[in-house]
Design a protein around this motif. Structure first.
Motif, PDB file in Angstrom:
ATOM      1  N   ARG A 138      46.444  29.404  40.500  1.00 28.94           N
ATOM      2  CA  ARG A 138      46.615  28.987  39.103  1.00 28.94           C
ATOM      3  C   ARG A 138      47.890  29.581  38.503  1.00 28.94           C
TER       4      ARG A 138
ATOM      5  N   VAL B   7      48.857  39.365  36.280  1.00 28.08           N
ATOM      6  CA  VAL B   7      48.543  38.344  35.268  1.00 28.08           C
ATOM      7  C   VAL B   7      49.164  38.724  33.937  1.00 28.08           C
TER       8      VAL B   7
ATOM      9  N   PRO C 246      45.400  31.800  33.897  1.00 27.54           N
ATOM     10  CA  PRO C 246      44.770  33.126  33.883  1.00 27.54           C
ATOM     11  C   PRO C 246      45.284  34.006  32.745  1.00 27.54           C
TER      12      PRO C 246
ATOM     13  N   THR D  72      43.047  32.627  41.707  1.00 25.70           N
ATOM     14  CA  THR D  72      43.865  33.018  40.551  1.00 25.70           C
ATOM     15  C   THR D  72      45.348  32.943  40.884  1.00 25.70           C
TER      16      THR D  72
ATOM     17  N   HIS E 199      45.241  41.986  37.935  1.00 27.68           N
ATOM     18  CA  HIS E 199      45.195  42.005  36.473  1.00 27.68           C
ATOM     19  C   HIS E 199      46.548  42.411  35.888  1.00 27.68           C
TER      20      HIS E 199
ATOM     21  N   HIS F 256      35.912  26.488  42.599  1.00 24.52           N
ATOM     22  CA  HIS F 256      36.612  26.319  41.332  1.00 24.52           C
ATOM     23  C   HIS F 256      35.791  25.445  40.390  1.00 24.52           C
TER      24      HIS F 256
ATOM     25  N   SER G  31      38.243  34.759  44.660  1.00 24.86           N
ATOM     26  CA  SER G  31      38.655  34.729  43.254  1.00 24.86           C
ATOM     27  C   SER G  31      40.118  35.138  43.086  1.00 24.86           C
ATOM     28  N   THR G  32      40.573  36.098  43.910  1.00 26.19           N
ATOM     29  CA  THR G  32      41.974  36.529  43.810  1.00 26.19           C
ATOM     30  C   THR G  32      42.910  35.412  44.240  1.00 26.19           C
TER      31      THR G  32
END
Length: 292
Positions: free
Chosen positions: A167, A104, A197, A164, A101, A186, A160-161
């Motif tokens: 992306r 991002v 993200p 991300t 996070h 996805h 999920s990590t």
């Protein structure tokens, strides 16, 4: 202006021209794109050397190997929605999500300010050093001792990590990220049109970050001491960790399996105001003295 490694302007008469087509054939287009983005500091010329491009080719290889490891360990039919809530996941899962996070947020801020070099640096640091070097090693230990419910949380966090990461990296390395993305859970038909993200609002899990940072500090110190004293990696050692307070002891004690496995330690004792044994080497971290 793109110059050669010595800072000289490229020209055919000097013979110092780097042909991008030849470089892309040798190291890959993604590696060249990432190199130019990472070195594009405002107001400065780019001193381009093939060694830098080769380094980012190695980064692409690291990404590919991380995908292989993930796909080898993830179940064929992964239901991310069936995973436990984030607060109930392992400390390593909560730590990597907190670091993700923050990354991002950092990348989005850098892109808004047209600091492509800062965005590339943040992605490189998180992907290589935090995700690949530490998180993947931590979950190897987790998966050996977790229950099925806990494993579901680790699988969901891993998938999920990494999705991300792909992306986030896509504008810099579009080819390898698109190729890898299709193999992970996805939504949508192409990474090209997937949403970029955005950082989540709300309080981040700073406690897990502090705990894992302490584990990393101890393991790094043990590896440093082993290297300085030429102790083979295969030889297991005994260690006493004399911490600065009860809070640190309470944070480190549940994570002894991480320290034992990653530091190659057979015997370990953690406490406050412990005496240094005779014939023991010592190394310091910001929160502990370690005797080996």
């Amino acid at each position: 202006l793109v110059r050669d490694a010595e800072g000289q302007k490229m020209s055919k008469s000097k013979g110092n021209v780097i042909d991008p087509l030849e470089v892309m054939d040798r190291y890959g287009t993604d590696a060249l794109r990432f190199t130019l983005a990472a070195m594009a500091s405002p107001g400065r010329d780019i001193k381009l050397a093939e060694e830098r491009i080769e380094g980012y080719r190695n980064f692409a290889n690291k990404l590919w190997n991380a995908a292989r490891f993930s796909l080898m360990n993830l179940p064929e039919k992964l239901d991310i929605n069936n995973a436990p809530d984030v607060p109930n996941r392992s400390v390593s899962d909560r730590w990597i999500l907190e670091r993700l996070h923050r990354t991002v947020d950092s990348v989005n801020l850098s892109l808004r300010n047209y600091r492509f070099d800062d965005a590339a640096a943040a992605l490189y640091q998180f992907t290589w050093h935090e995700f690949c070097d530490w998180y993947l090693e931590l979950i190897k230990i987790d998966l050996q001792q977790e229950t099925e419910t806990q494993k579901a949380g680790t699988f969901a966090t891993l998938a999920s990590t990494f999705e991300t990461i792909l992306r986030l990296l896509h504008p810099f390395m579009p080819f390898i990220t698109e190729e890898l993305w299709i193999h992970f859970p996805h939504e949508g038909s192409s990474l090209t049109v997937a949403p970029f993200p955005q950082a989540k609002t709300g309080k981040l899990d700073d406690d897990s970050g502090q705990t894992i940072n302490q584990v990393i500090g101890v393991v790094t110190a043990l590896r440093t001491l082993r290297g300085e004293m030429n102790i083979p990696h295969s030889e297991e050692l005994g260690a006493i960790i004399n911490v600065s307070g009860e809070i640190v002891r309470e944070q480190l004690t549940p994570n002894i399996p991480y320290i034992r496995k990653l530091g190659r330690i057979s015997d370990i004792k953690i406490g406050v105001a412990l005496d240094r044994p005779k014939a023991a080497a010592r190394i310091l971290t910001p929160f502990a003295e370690i005797y080996v």
